[in-house]
Write an enzyme that holds these catalytic residues in place. Structure first.
Site, PDB file in Angstrom:
ATOM      1  N   ARG A  52       0.819  -1.219   0.000  1.00 26.10           N
ATOM      2  CA  ARG A  52       0.000   0.000   0.000  1.00 26.10           C
ATOM      3  C   ARG A  52       0.850   1.266   0.000  1.00 26.10           C
ATOM      4  O   ARG A  52       0.463   2.293   0.547  1.00 26.10           O
ATOM      5  CB  ARG A  52      -0.967   0.023   1.189  1.00 26.10           C
ATOM      6  CG  ARG A  52      -2.018  -1.077   1.160  1.00 26.10           C
ATOM      7  CD  ARG A  52      -2.972  -0.936   2.327  1.00 26.10           C
ATOM      8  NE  ARG A  52      -3.852  -2.097   2.439  1.00 26.10           N
ATOM      9  CZ  ARG A  52      -4.417  -2.498   3.575  1.00 26.10           C
ATOM     10  NH1 ARG A  52      -4.208  -1.826   4.692  1.00 26.10           N
ATOM     11  NH2 ARG A  52      -5.196  -3.548   3.594  1.00 26.10           N
ATOM     12  N   ARG A  56      -3.155   6.508   1.030  1.00 23.30           N
ATOM     13  CA  ARG A  56      -3.684   7.655   1.761  1.00 23.30           C
ATOM     14  C   ARG A  56      -2.700   8.332   2.704  1.00 23.30           C
ATOM     15  O   ARG A  56      -2.985   9.420   3.192  1.00 23.30           O
ATOM     16  CB  ARG A  56      -4.931   7.236   2.546  1.00 23.30           C
ATOM     17  CG  ARG A  56      -6.143   6.974   1.663  1.00 23.30           C
ATOM     18  CD  ARG A  56      -7.335   6.555   2.503  1.00 23.30           C
ATOM     19  NE  ARG A  56      -7.158   5.216   3.057  1.00 23.30           N
ATOM     20  CZ  ARG A  56      -7.920   4.701   4.014  1.00 23.30           C
ATOM     21  NH1 ARG A  56      -8.875   5.424   4.556  1.00 23.30           N
ATOM     22  NH2 ARG A  56      -7.712   3.473   4.446  1.00 23.30           N
ATOM     23  N   ARG A  65      -6.977  11.932  -4.922  1.00 21.79           N
ATOM     24  CA  ARG A  65      -8.117  11.139  -4.478  1.00 21.79           C
ATOM     25  C   ARG A  65      -9.309  12.010  -4.091  1.00 21.79           C
ATOM     26  O   ARG A  65     -10.470  11.572  -4.166  1.00 21.79           O
ATOM     27  CB  ARG A  65      -7.678  10.287  -3.286  1.00 21.79           C
ATOM     28  CG  ARG A  65      -8.745   9.420  -2.667  1.00 21.79           C
ATOM     29  CD  ARG A  65      -9.199   8.304  -3.595  1.00 21.79           C
ATOM     30  NE  ARG A  65     -10.152   7.474  -2.876  1.00 21.79           N
ATOM     31  CZ  ARG A  65     -11.438   7.778  -2.731  1.00 21.79           C
ATOM     32  NH1 ARG A  65     -11.911   8.881  -3.271  1.00 21.79           N
ATOM     33  NH2 ARG A  65     -12.242   6.975  -2.068  1.00 21.79           N
ATOM     34  N   ASP A 101      -6.744  -2.636  -7.105  1.00 15.26           N
ATOM     35  CA  ASP A 101      -7.364  -3.310  -5.966  1.00 15.26           C
ATOM     36  C   ASP A 101      -7.540  -4.779  -6.333  1.00 15.26           C
ATOM     37  O   ASP A 101      -7.798  -5.113  -7.503  1.00 15.26           O
ATOM     38  CB  ASP A 101      -8.715  -2.674  -5.631  1.00 15.26           C
ATOM     39  CG  ASP A 101      -9.273  -3.182  -4.315  1.00 15.26           C
ATOM     40  OD1 ASP A 101      -9.002  -2.553  -3.276  1.00 15.26           O
ATOM     41  OD2 ASP A 101      -9.972  -4.218  -4.308  1.00 15.26           O
ATOM     42  N   TYR A 177     -14.750 -12.250   0.266  1.00 17.08           N
ATOM     43  CA  TYR A 177     -15.400 -10.946   0.083  1.00 17.08           C
ATOM     44  C   TYR A 177     -16.732 -11.097  -0.639  1.00 17.08           C
ATOM     45  O   TYR A 177     -17.739 -10.488  -0.272  1.00 17.08           O
ATOM     46  CB  TYR A 177     -14.499 -10.010  -0.717  1.00 17.08           C
ATOM     47  CG  TYR A 177     -13.414  -9.327   0.075  1.00 17.08           C
ATOM     48  CD1 TYR A 177     -13.729  -8.393   1.056  1.00 17.08           C
ATOM     49  CD2 TYR A 177     -12.074  -9.598  -0.170  1.00 17.08           C
ATOM     50  CE1 TYR A 177     -12.730  -7.743   1.774  1.00 17.08           C
ATOM     51  CE2 TYR A 177     -11.072  -8.949   0.543  1.00 17.08           C
ATOM     52  CZ  TYR A 177     -11.405  -8.031   1.513  1.00 17.08           C
ATOM     53  OH  TYR A 177     -10.415  -7.390   2.225  1.00 17.08           O
TER      54      TYR A 177
END
Length: 376
Positions: A52, A56, A65, A101, A177
Protein backbone atom coordinates in the site's frame (compact mmCIF):
# COMPACT_ATOMS: atom_id res chain seq x y z
CA UNK A 1 15.23 11.98 -6.71
CA UNK A 2 14.03 12.27 -10.27
CA UNK A 3 10.67 13.96 -10.88
CA UNK A 4 8.39 12.70 -13.61
CA UNK A 5 6.46 14.77 -16.12
CA UNK A 6 2.88 13.77 -16.74
CA UNK A 7 0.49 14.40 -19.59
CA UNK A 8 -3.00 14.21 -18.13
CA UNK A 9 -4.60 14.85 -21.51
CA UNK A 10 -4.25 11.27 -22.68
CA UNK A 11 -7.41 9.42 -21.77
CA UNK A 12 -8.03 5.70 -21.89
CA UNK A 13 -10.73 4.37 -24.13
CA UNK A 14 -11.76 0.75 -23.53
CA UNK A 15 -11.08 -1.32 -26.61
CA UNK A 16 -8.51 1.12 -27.97
CA UNK A 17 -5.36 -0.55 -29.23
CA UNK A 18 -2.76 -0.28 -26.47
CA UNK A 19 0.89 0.64 -27.03
CA UNK A 20 3.31 -2.23 -27.43
CA UNK A 21 4.95 -3.45 -24.24
CA UNK A 22 8.26 -1.84 -23.43
CA UNK A 23 11.46 -3.85 -23.44
CA UNK A 24 12.52 -5.80 -20.32
CA UNK A 25 14.54 -4.05 -17.62
CA UNK A 26 18.07 -3.48 -18.75
CA UNK A 27 20.83 -0.87 -18.66
CA UNK A 28 23.25 0.64 -16.14
CA UNK A 29 20.62 2.85 -14.49
CA UNK A 30 18.22 0.02 -13.74
CA UNK A 31 17.64 -1.04 -10.13
CA UNK A 32 16.99 -4.79 -10.30
CA UNK A 33 17.61 -5.59 -6.61
CA UNK A 34 14.09 -6.87 -6.14
CA UNK A 35 14.25 -9.28 -9.07
CA UNK A 36 17.69 -10.55 -8.15
CA UNK A 37 16.64 -11.10 -4.54
CA UNK A 38 13.49 -12.95 -5.59
CA UNK A 39 15.82 -15.33 -7.44
CA UNK A 40 18.12 -15.52 -4.39
CA UNK A 41 20.99 -13.81 -6.20
CA UNK A 42 23.43 -11.43 -4.47
CA UNK A 43 22.74 -7.68 -4.35
CA UNK A 44 24.55 -4.61 -3.07
CA UNK A 45 21.90 -4.03 -0.40
CA UNK A 46 18.49 -5.29 0.72
CA UNK A 47 15.64 -4.18 -1.55
CA UNK A 48 12.60 -2.58 0.07
CA UNK A 49 9.08 -1.68 -0.97
CA UNK A 50 5.94 -1.20 1.11
CA UNK A 51 2.56 -2.78 0.68
CA UNK A 52 0.00 0.00 0.00
CA UNK A 53 2.92 2.35 -0.62
CA UNK A 54 0.72 4.28 -3.08
CA UNK A 55 -2.07 5.41 -0.80
CA UNK A 56 -3.68 7.65 1.76
CA UNK A 57 -0.61 8.38 3.88
CA UNK A 58 0.79 10.50 1.01
CA UNK A 59 -0.55 14.07 0.68
CA UNK A 60 -0.01 13.99 -3.09
CA UNK A 61 -2.24 10.91 -3.26
CA UNK A 62 -4.94 12.59 -1.17
CA UNK A 63 -4.84 15.60 -3.48
CA UNK A 64 -5.74 13.36 -6.42
CA UNK A 65 -8.12 11.14 -4.48
CA UNK A 66 -10.14 14.14 -3.28
CA UNK A 67 -11.46 14.69 -6.79
CA UNK A 68 -12.30 11.15 -7.86
CA UNK A 69 -13.94 8.01 -6.48
CA UNK A 70 -11.56 5.18 -5.58
CA UNK A 71 -12.89 2.76 -8.17
CA UNK A 72 -12.76 5.44 -10.87
CA UNK A 73 -9.15 6.16 -9.91
CA UNK A 74 -8.28 2.48 -10.34
CA UNK A 75 -9.81 2.56 -13.83
CA UNK A 76 -8.03 5.73 -15.00
CA UNK A 77 -4.62 4.65 -16.35
CA UNK A 78 -3.13 8.14 -16.24
CA UNK A 79 -4.06 8.73 -12.63
CA UNK A 80 -3.36 5.16 -11.53
CA UNK A 81 0.12 5.42 -13.06
CA UNK A 82 0.75 8.78 -11.42
CA UNK A 83 -0.24 7.43 -8.02
CA UNK A 84 1.94 4.37 -8.60
CA UNK A 85 4.97 6.58 -9.21
CA UNK A 86 4.47 8.87 -6.20
CA UNK A 87 6.27 6.65 -3.65
CA UNK A 88 9.13 6.05 -6.10
CA UNK A 89 9.65 9.80 -6.22
CA UNK A 90 9.18 10.47 -2.51
CA UNK A 91 10.60 7.39 -0.79
CA UNK A 92 13.15 5.85 -3.15
CA UNK A 93 11.71 2.32 -2.89
CA UNK A 94 13.05 -0.44 -5.09
CA UNK A 95 9.81 -1.27 -6.89
CA UNK A 96 6.53 0.24 -8.04
CA UNK A 97 3.41 -1.77 -7.29
CA UNK A 98 0.65 -0.85 -9.67
CA UNK A 99 -2.19 1.11 -8.07
CA UNK A 100 -5.28 -1.06 -8.21
CA UNK A 101 -7.36 -3.31 -5.97
CA UNK A 102 -7.53 -7.08 -5.64
CA UNK A 103 -11.29 -7.00 -6.36
CA UNK A 104 -10.99 -5.35 -9.79
CA UNK A 105 -11.15 -8.64 -11.78
CA UNK A 106 -14.11 -9.81 -9.66
CA UNK A 107 -16.24 -6.91 -10.86
CA UNK A 108 -15.49 -7.96 -14.44
CA UNK A 109 -16.95 -11.39 -13.62
CA UNK A 110 -20.38 -9.81 -13.28
CA UNK A 111 -20.90 -8.95 -9.62
CA UNK A 112 -21.60 -5.37 -8.55
CA UNK A 113 -18.77 -3.91 -6.49
CA UNK A 114 -18.61 -0.74 -4.43
CA UNK A 115 -15.22 0.46 -3.21
CA UNK A 116 -14.70 3.32 -0.78
CA UNK A 117 -12.69 4.43 2.22
CA UNK A 118 -14.65 2.02 4.43
CA UNK A 119 -13.63 -0.95 2.32
CA UNK A 120 -15.30 -3.12 -0.31
CA UNK A 121 -19.01 -3.83 -0.39
CA UNK A 122 -21.02 -6.24 -2.52
CA UNK A 123 -24.71 -5.25 -2.30
CA UNK A 124 -25.71 -8.63 -3.75
CA UNK A 125 -23.32 -11.20 -2.26
CA UNK A 126 -23.06 -14.75 -3.55
CA UNK A 127 -25.36 -16.90 -1.45
CA UNK A 128 -26.66 -19.65 -3.77
CA UNK A 129 -25.22 -22.02 -6.38
CA UNK A 130 -27.18 -20.08 -9.00
CA UNK A 131 -25.37 -16.88 -7.98
CA UNK A 132 -22.04 -18.56 -8.62
CA UNK A 133 -23.15 -20.09 -11.89
CA UNK A 134 -24.08 -16.63 -13.19
CA UNK A 135 -20.49 -15.42 -12.85
CA UNK A 136 -18.49 -15.23 -16.06
CA UNK A 137 -14.80 -15.70 -16.83
CA UNK A 138 -14.01 -12.39 -18.51
CA UNK A 139 -11.48 -11.62 -21.19
CA UNK A 140 -8.83 -9.75 -19.19
CA UNK A 141 -8.22 -7.03 -21.77
CA UNK A 142 -11.89 -6.35 -22.34
CA UNK A 143 -12.77 -6.39 -18.66
CA UNK A 144 -9.66 -4.98 -17.00
CA UNK A 145 -7.45 -3.60 -19.77
CA UNK A 146 -7.03 -0.33 -17.89
CA UNK A 147 -4.73 -2.14 -15.45
CA UNK A 148 -2.40 -3.18 -18.28
CA UNK A 149 -2.47 0.35 -19.65
CA UNK A 150 -1.54 1.77 -16.23
CA UNK A 151 1.43 -0.61 -16.09
CA UNK A 152 2.65 0.54 -19.51
CA UNK A 153 2.34 4.18 -18.55
CA UNK A 154 4.10 3.59 -15.25
CA UNK A 155 7.03 1.91 -16.97
CA UNK A 156 7.30 4.80 -19.39
CA UNK A 157 7.10 7.39 -16.60
CA UNK A 158 9.88 5.82 -14.55
CA UNK A 159 11.90 4.85 -17.63
CA UNK A 160 12.07 1.28 -16.32
CA UNK A 161 14.32 2.43 -13.47
CA UNK A 162 12.71 -0.06 -11.03
CA UNK A 163 10.52 -3.12 -11.57
CA UNK A 164 6.74 -2.83 -11.66
CA UNK A 165 4.91 -5.33 -9.49
CA UNK A 166 1.63 -6.72 -10.75
CA UNK A 167 -0.76 -8.35 -8.33
CA UNK A 168 -4.01 -10.16 -7.74
CA UNK A 169 -5.94 -11.63 -4.86
CA UNK A 170 -6.09 -15.35 -4.15
CA UNK A 171 -9.28 -17.28 -4.95
CA UNK A 172 -10.19 -17.93 -1.31
CA UNK A 173 -9.71 -14.30 -0.29
CA UNK A 174 -11.77 -12.97 -3.19
CA UNK A 175 -14.46 -15.57 -2.59
CA UNK A 176 -14.64 -14.54 1.07
CA UNK A 177 -15.40 -10.95 0.08
CA UNK A 178 -17.93 -12.02 -2.52
CA UNK A 179 -19.81 -14.42 -0.26
CA UNK A 180 -19.67 -12.32 2.91
CA UNK A 181 -20.57 -9.13 1.03
CA UNK A 182 -17.46 -7.36 2.34
CA UNK A 183 -15.05 -7.73 5.20
CA UNK A 184 -15.88 -10.03 8.11
CA UNK A 185 -14.77 -10.96 11.62
CA UNK A 186 -16.11 -14.50 11.68
CA UNK A 187 -16.24 -15.47 7.97
CA UNK A 188 -19.31 -17.51 8.77
CA UNK A 189 -20.87 -17.31 5.29
CA UNK A 190 -17.80 -18.41 3.33
CA UNK A 191 -16.95 -21.14 5.85
CA UNK A 192 -20.49 -22.48 5.78
CA UNK A 193 -20.19 -22.65 2.01
CA UNK A 194 -16.93 -24.63 2.34
CA UNK A 195 -18.29 -27.05 4.87
CA UNK A 196 -21.93 -27.44 3.78
CA UNK A 197 -21.50 -27.26 -0.02
CA UNK A 198 -17.83 -27.96 -0.77
CA UNK A 199 -18.51 -28.85 -4.40
CA UNK A 200 -20.13 -25.43 -4.92
CA UNK A 201 -17.20 -23.73 -3.21
CA UNK A 202 -14.77 -25.50 -5.51
CA UNK A 203 -16.79 -24.32 -8.54
CA UNK A 204 -16.36 -20.76 -7.31
CA UNK A 205 -12.64 -21.18 -6.67
CA UNK A 206 -12.16 -22.75 -10.10
CA UNK A 207 -13.97 -19.91 -11.82
CA UNK A 208 -11.92 -17.35 -9.91
CA UNK A 209 -8.67 -19.13 -10.78
CA UNK A 210 -9.66 -19.23 -14.45
CA UNK A 211 -10.15 -15.46 -14.24
CA UNK A 212 -7.05 -14.57 -12.22
CA UNK A 213 -4.41 -16.41 -14.23
CA UNK A 214 -5.14 -14.57 -17.52
CA UNK A 215 -5.52 -11.34 -15.53
CA UNK A 216 -2.01 -11.70 -14.10
CA UNK A 217 -0.59 -12.83 -17.44
CA UNK A 218 -2.03 -9.67 -18.98
CA UNK A 219 -0.11 -7.65 -16.39
CA UNK A 220 3.09 -9.51 -17.21
CA UNK A 221 2.59 -8.91 -20.92
CA UNK A 222 2.10 -5.20 -20.17
CA UNK A 223 5.44 -5.06 -18.37
CA UNK A 224 5.08 -6.28 -14.78
CA UNK A 225 8.35 -8.11 -14.11
CA UNK A 226 7.25 -9.72 -10.84
CA UNK A 227 3.80 -10.47 -9.40
CA UNK A 228 2.36 -10.84 -5.91
CA UNK A 229 -0.65 -12.93 -4.92
CA UNK A 230 -2.49 -11.72 -1.83
CA UNK A 231 -4.23 -14.46 0.13
CA UNK A 232 -5.14 -11.92 2.78
CA UNK A 233 -7.69 -14.09 4.56
CA UNK A 234 -6.14 -17.51 4.03
CA UNK A 235 -4.93 -17.42 7.62
CA UNK A 236 -8.56 -17.66 8.76
CA UNK A 237 -8.55 -21.29 7.62
CA UNK A 238 -7.16 -24.19 9.57
CA UNK A 239 -4.16 -25.86 7.91
CA UNK A 240 -6.39 -28.79 6.89
CA UNK A 241 -8.98 -26.48 5.29
CA UNK A 242 -6.28 -24.32 3.69
CA UNK A 243 -4.74 -27.41 2.10
CA UNK A 244 -8.13 -28.46 0.74
CA UNK A 245 -9.68 -25.16 -0.34
CA UNK A 246 -6.83 -22.75 -1.09
CA UNK A 247 -3.60 -24.59 -1.78
CA UNK A 248 -4.61 -26.31 -5.06
CA UNK A 249 -5.65 -23.02 -6.65
CA UNK A 250 -2.64 -21.08 -5.40
CA UNK A 251 -0.36 -23.82 -6.71
CA UNK A 252 -1.95 -23.67 -10.14
CA UNK A 253 -1.64 -19.87 -10.22
CA UNK A 254 2.01 -19.93 -9.17
CA UNK A 255 2.88 -22.67 -11.66
CA UNK A 256 1.29 -20.91 -14.62
CA UNK A 257 2.72 -17.50 -13.68
CA UNK A 258 6.24 -18.84 -13.21
CA UNK A 259 6.00 -20.34 -16.68
CA UNK A 260 5.97 -16.77 -18.02
CA UNK A 261 9.45 -16.25 -16.56
CA UNK A 262 8.56 -13.80 -13.79
CA UNK A 263 9.10 -14.45 -10.06
CA UNK A 264 6.00 -14.90 -7.91
CA UNK A 265 5.51 -13.58 -4.36
CA UNK A 266 2.83 -15.14 -2.17
CA UNK A 267 1.63 -13.22 0.87
CA UNK A 268 -1.01 -13.72 3.52
CA UNK A 269 -1.82 -12.63 7.06
CA UNK A 270 -1.61 -15.02 10.03
CA UNK A 271 0.01 -17.59 7.78
CA UNK A 272 2.80 -18.87 10.04
CA UNK A 273 1.08 -22.26 10.58
CA UNK A 274 0.67 -22.55 6.81
CA UNK A 275 4.30 -21.87 5.81
CA UNK A 276 5.08 -25.51 4.91
CA UNK A 277 1.97 -25.51 2.70
CA UNK A 278 2.87 -22.18 1.09
CA UNK A 279 6.27 -23.57 0.18
CA UNK A 280 4.53 -26.38 -1.72
CA UNK A 281 3.03 -23.83 -4.13
CA UNK A 282 6.47 -23.26 -5.65
CA UNK A 283 6.36 -19.50 -5.08
CA UNK A 284 9.75 -17.79 -5.35
CA UNK A 285 9.08 -15.50 -2.38
CA UNK A 286 6.89 -15.99 0.69
CA UNK A 287 5.75 -12.86 2.52
CA UNK A 288 5.72 -12.95 6.32
CA UNK A 289 3.60 -10.80 8.60
CA UNK A 290 5.11 -9.38 11.81
CA UNK A 291 3.91 -12.29 13.94
CA UNK A 292 6.64 -14.58 12.63
CA UNK A 293 10.34 -13.77 13.20
CA UNK A 294 12.09 -13.70 9.85
CA UNK A 295 14.74 -16.20 10.92
CA UNK A 296 12.04 -18.63 12.03
CA UNK A 297 10.23 -18.20 8.72
CA UNK A 298 13.45 -18.82 6.82
CA UNK A 299 14.16 -21.93 8.89
CA UNK A 300 10.73 -23.37 8.05
CA UNK A 301 10.87 -22.45 4.36
CA UNK A 302 14.46 -23.49 3.74
CA UNK A 303 17.18 -21.90 1.60
CA UNK A 304 15.47 -22.32 -1.76
CA UNK A 305 12.68 -19.80 -1.01
CA UNK A 306 13.18 -16.05 -0.55
CA UNK A 307 11.29 -14.20 2.17
CA UNK A 308 9.60 -10.81 2.30
CA UNK A 309 8.73 -8.67 5.32
CA UNK A 310 8.12 -8.13 8.07
CA UNK A 311 8.06 -4.89 10.10
CA UNK A 312 4.84 -4.19 12.01
CA UNK A 313 3.28 -1.21 10.16
CA UNK A 314 2.76 0.54 13.48
CA UNK A 315 6.51 0.46 14.14
CA UNK A 316 6.65 3.42 11.74
CA UNK A 317 5.27 5.43 14.66
CA UNK A 318 8.30 4.61 16.83
CA UNK A 319 10.99 7.20 17.55
CA UNK A 320 13.55 7.10 14.75
CA UNK A 321 16.26 5.49 16.89
CA UNK A 322 13.97 2.62 17.89
CA UNK A 323 12.71 2.19 14.31
CA UNK A 324 16.32 2.00 13.17
CA UNK A 325 16.93 -0.75 15.71
CA UNK A 326 13.94 -2.76 14.48
CA UNK A 327 15.27 -2.51 10.92
CA UNK A 328 18.68 -3.80 11.98
CA UNK A 329 17.14 -6.69 13.88
CA UNK A 330 15.09 -7.86 10.89
CA UNK A 331 18.08 -7.55 8.57
CA UNK A 332 20.32 -9.55 10.90
CA UNK A 333 17.71 -12.29 11.21
CA UNK A 334 17.09 -12.39 7.45
CA UNK A 335 20.70 -12.42 6.29
CA UNK A 336 22.31 -10.84 3.23
CA UNK A 337 20.59 -12.80 0.44
CA UNK A 338 17.07 -13.89 -0.39
CA UNK A 339 15.24 -11.26 1.66
CA UNK A 340 13.03 -8.39 0.50
CA UNK A 341 12.30 -5.86 3.23
CA UNK A 342 8.65 -4.88 3.58
CA UNK A 343 6.00 -4.31 6.19
CA UNK A 344 4.08 -7.23 7.63
CA UNK A 345 0.92 -5.72 6.13
CA UNK A 346 -0.07 -2.49 4.39
CA UNK A 347 1.14 0.95 5.46
CA UNK A 348 -1.52 2.80 7.47
CA UNK A 349 -3.09 6.16 6.49
CA UNK A 350 -1.89 8.15 9.56
CA UNK A 351 1.76 7.26 8.84
CA UNK A 352 4.18 10.15 8.42
CA UNK A 353 5.72 9.88 4.93
CA UNK A 354 9.03 11.02 6.41
CA UNK A 355 8.99 7.95 8.65
CA UNK A 356 8.51 5.75 5.58
CA UNK A 357 11.39 7.52 3.83
CA UNK A 358 13.57 7.06 6.92
CA UNK A 359 12.73 3.35 6.86
CA UNK A 360 13.72 2.95 3.22
CA UNK A 361 16.99 4.80 3.74
CA UNK A 362 17.75 2.74 6.86
CA UNK A 363 17.15 -0.53 5.02
CA UNK A 364 19.47 0.49 2.20
CA UNK A 365 22.19 1.73 4.57
CA UNK A 366 22.11 -1.21 6.95
CA UNK A 367 21.56 -3.74 4.18
CA UNK A 368 24.80 -2.61 2.57
CA UNK A 369 26.58 -2.76 5.93
CA UNK A 370 25.27 -6.29 6.47
CA UNK A 371 26.88 -7.41 3.24
CA UNK A 372 30.14 -5.69 4.15
CA UNK A 373 30.20 -7.24 7.61
CA UNK A 374 30.01 -3.83 9.31
CA UNK A 375 26.41 -3.82 10.61
CA UNK A 376 26.63 -2.58 14.19
Amino acid sequence: MKRYAWSMKIGYTPGREAPASLSPLEGDDVNDRLLRTARRQPTDTTPVWLMRQAGRYLPEYRAIRGNIAFLDLCKNPDLAAEVTVQPITRLGVDAAIIFSDILIPVEAMGIHLELGDKGPHFPNPLRTPADIDKLGVPDPVEGTGFVAEAIRRTRKAINDSVPVIGFAGAPFTLAAYMVEGGGSKSYIQIKRLLFEQPEVAHRLFQKLTDTLIPYLKMQVEAGASIVQIFDSWGGELSPWDFERFSLPYLTRMVTELKATGVPVILFGVNMTPHLPLLKRTGADVIGLDWRCPVDEGRRILGPDVATQGNLDPLHLFLPREELDGRVKDILRRAGPTGHIFNLGHGILPPTDPDAAKFLVEAVHKHGAALRQGTLG
